[in-house]
Design a protein around this motif. Sequence first.
Motif, PDB file in Angstrom:
ATOM      1  N   ALA A   1     -13.490   0.855  -1.094  1.00 43.02           N
ATOM      2  CA  ALA A   1     -13.613   2.360  -0.813  1.00 43.02           C
ATOM      3  C   ALA A   1     -14.067   2.925  -2.155  1.00 43.02           C
ATOM      4  O   ALA A   1     -14.746   4.044  -2.212  1.00 43.02           O
ATOM      5  N   ALA A   2     -13.423   2.653  -3.038  1.00 38.55           N
ATOM      6  CA  ALA A   2     -13.830   3.037  -4.567  1.00 38.55           C
ATOM      7  C   ALA A   2     -15.208   3.031  -4.767  1.00 38.55           C
ATOM      8  O   ALA A   2     -16.152   3.945  -5.162  1.00 38.55           O
TER       9      ALA A   2
ATOM     10  N   GLY B   1       0.821  -1.047  -0.071  1.00 39.80           N
ATOM     11  CA  GLY B   1       0.003   0.040   0.167  1.00 39.80           C
ATOM     12  C   GLY B   1       0.898   1.325   0.113  1.00 39.80           C
ATOM     13  O   GLY B   1       0.646   2.288  -0.696  1.00 39.80           O
ATOM     14  N   ALA B   2       1.980   1.450   0.903  1.00 42.34           N
ATOM     15  CA  ALA B   2       2.925   2.662   1.056  1.00 42.34           C
ATOM     16  C   ALA B   2       3.439   2.512  -0.401  1.00 42.34           C
ATOM     17  O   ALA B   2       3.754   3.805  -1.025  1.00 42.34           O
ATOM     18  N   ALA B   3       3.870   1.446  -0.994  1.00 33.87           N
ATOM     19  CA  ALA B   3       4.528   1.831  -2.532  1.00 33.87           C
ATOM     20  C   ALA B   3       3.530   2.154  -3.428  1.00 33.87           C
ATOM     21  O   ALA B   3       3.943   3.146  -4.113  1.00 33.87           O
ATOM     22  N   LEU B   4       2.528   1.687  -3.525  1.00 31.63           N
ATOM     23  CA  LEU B   4       1.501   2.240  -4.380  1.00 31.63           C
ATOM     24  C   LEU B   4       1.112   3.763  -4.444  1.00 31.63           C
ATOM     25  O   LEU B   4       1.102   4.330  -4.994  1.00 31.63           O
ATOM     26  N   ASN B   5       1.055   3.932  -3.004  1.00 27.25           N
ATOM     27  CA  ASN B   5       0.725   5.389  -2.685  1.00 27.25           C
ATOM     28  C   ASN B   5       1.851   6.485  -3.243  1.00 27.25           C
ATOM     29  O   ASN B   5       1.878   7.447  -3.761  1.00 27.25           O
ATOM     30  N   ALA B   6       3.207   6.162  -2.658  1.00 29.68           N
ATOM     31  CA  ALA B   6       4.259   6.733  -3.218  1.00 29.68           C
ATOM     32  C   ALA B   6       4.434   6.827  -4.587  1.00 29.68           C
ATOM     33  O   ALA B   6       4.748   7.766  -5.132  1.00 29.68           O
ATOM     34  N   GLY B   7       4.155   5.771  -5.559  1.00 26.47           N
ATOM     35  CA  GLY B   7       4.128   5.777  -6.928  1.00 26.47           C
ATOM     36  C   GLY B   7       3.155   6.843  -7.379  1.00 26.47           C
ATOM     37  O   GLY B   7       3.455   7.559  -8.394  1.00 26.47           O
ATOM     38  N   ALA B   8       2.017   6.741  -6.663  1.00 29.54           N
ATOM     39  CA  ALA B   8       1.052   7.751  -7.258  1.00 29.54           C
ATOM     40  C   ALA B   8       1.251   9.313  -6.773  1.00 29.54           C
ATOM     41  O   ALA B   8       1.004  10.075  -7.811  1.00 29.54           O
ATOM     42  N   ARG B   9       1.934   9.484  -5.801  1.00 34.31           N
ATOM     43  CA  ARG B   9       2.520  10.879  -5.503  1.00 34.31           C
ATOM     44  C   ARG B   9       3.451  11.437  -6.516  1.00 34.31           C
ATOM     45  O   ARG B   9       3.593  12.605  -6.950  1.00 34.31           O
TER      46      ARG B   9
ATOM     47  N   LEU C   1     -10.325  10.144  -8.054  1.00 38.85           N
ATOM     48  CA  LEU C   1     -10.660   9.143  -7.172  1.00 38.85           C
ATOM     49  C   LEU C   1      -9.803   8.574  -6.352  1.00 38.85           C
ATOM     50  O   LEU C   1     -10.019   8.373  -4.916  1.00 38.85           O
ATOM     51  N   HIS C   2      -8.581   8.415  -6.538  1.00 41.26           N
ATOM     52  CA  HIS C   2      -7.536   7.910  -5.826  1.00 41.26           C
ATOM     53  C   HIS C   2      -7.461   8.840  -4.529  1.00 41.26           C
ATOM     54  O   HIS C   2      -7.363   8.500  -3.423  1.00 41.26           O
TER      55      HIS C   2
END
Length: 226
Positions: free
Chosen positions: A174-175, A65-73, A152-153
């Motif tokens: 959540a989506a 989860g942390a990796a995916l959020n970091a990529g999104a940022r 959405l993210h």
Amino acid sequence: MRKQDAAGDYSLAVIVPVAAAEDQWPQFSEAVASLGPIIHVSRRSRPQQLDASTTWLSIDSDGRGAALNAGARAAEDATHLWFVHADSILPEAAASELAAAIRRNPQALHYFDLKFHDGPALMRINEFGVRMRCLLFNAPFGDQAICVPRSLHEKIGGFPERVAYGEDHLYVRAARRAGAACIRLPLAVATSARKYVNNGWFKVVCDHQVKCISQALADRTANPPD
């Protein structure tokens, strides 16, 4: 970091979490190079053989989860985020099908079917189960190459980072609570069955079902429908 659609109406970032023991990401990077720059996120340091056009983010957390959020940022210019596992094999038409789907429904969560490119014949049962889960419960998981609009993210707060498993499960729920449609694309992303081979098919299937049901019930209790 992004791929601009020919129509100019959206930009896509491909975000790929790379686990500590993951060794298939170089083949994945080569296979999707035509999609544009890719963002790999891992606790590992940047590999020397990494292509210059690929972004590699090194983070302190082991959590997906942390990796995916970091990529999104890091993909701050992209309007849409495509989360793909490093051991996935995308069909040739995946990018074009996704582009067309985003044009038709830019605010939806899009996902692909799933198949296994190795493992025992029992994996056909898993493939059927995935299709039924999506058909009956509208519940794709992370190995189905989920793509979402950045809006959405951000609205749902990204992937949960303080969970031991199932961050993709909670993300999709959540989506849906936020009103997003979940739209299936009729192409299959291939993945490996090595977890089932290494740990036993029956044991892994039972473990997944227990965790999935338990997490769904807990999430429903915490977020009851209106």
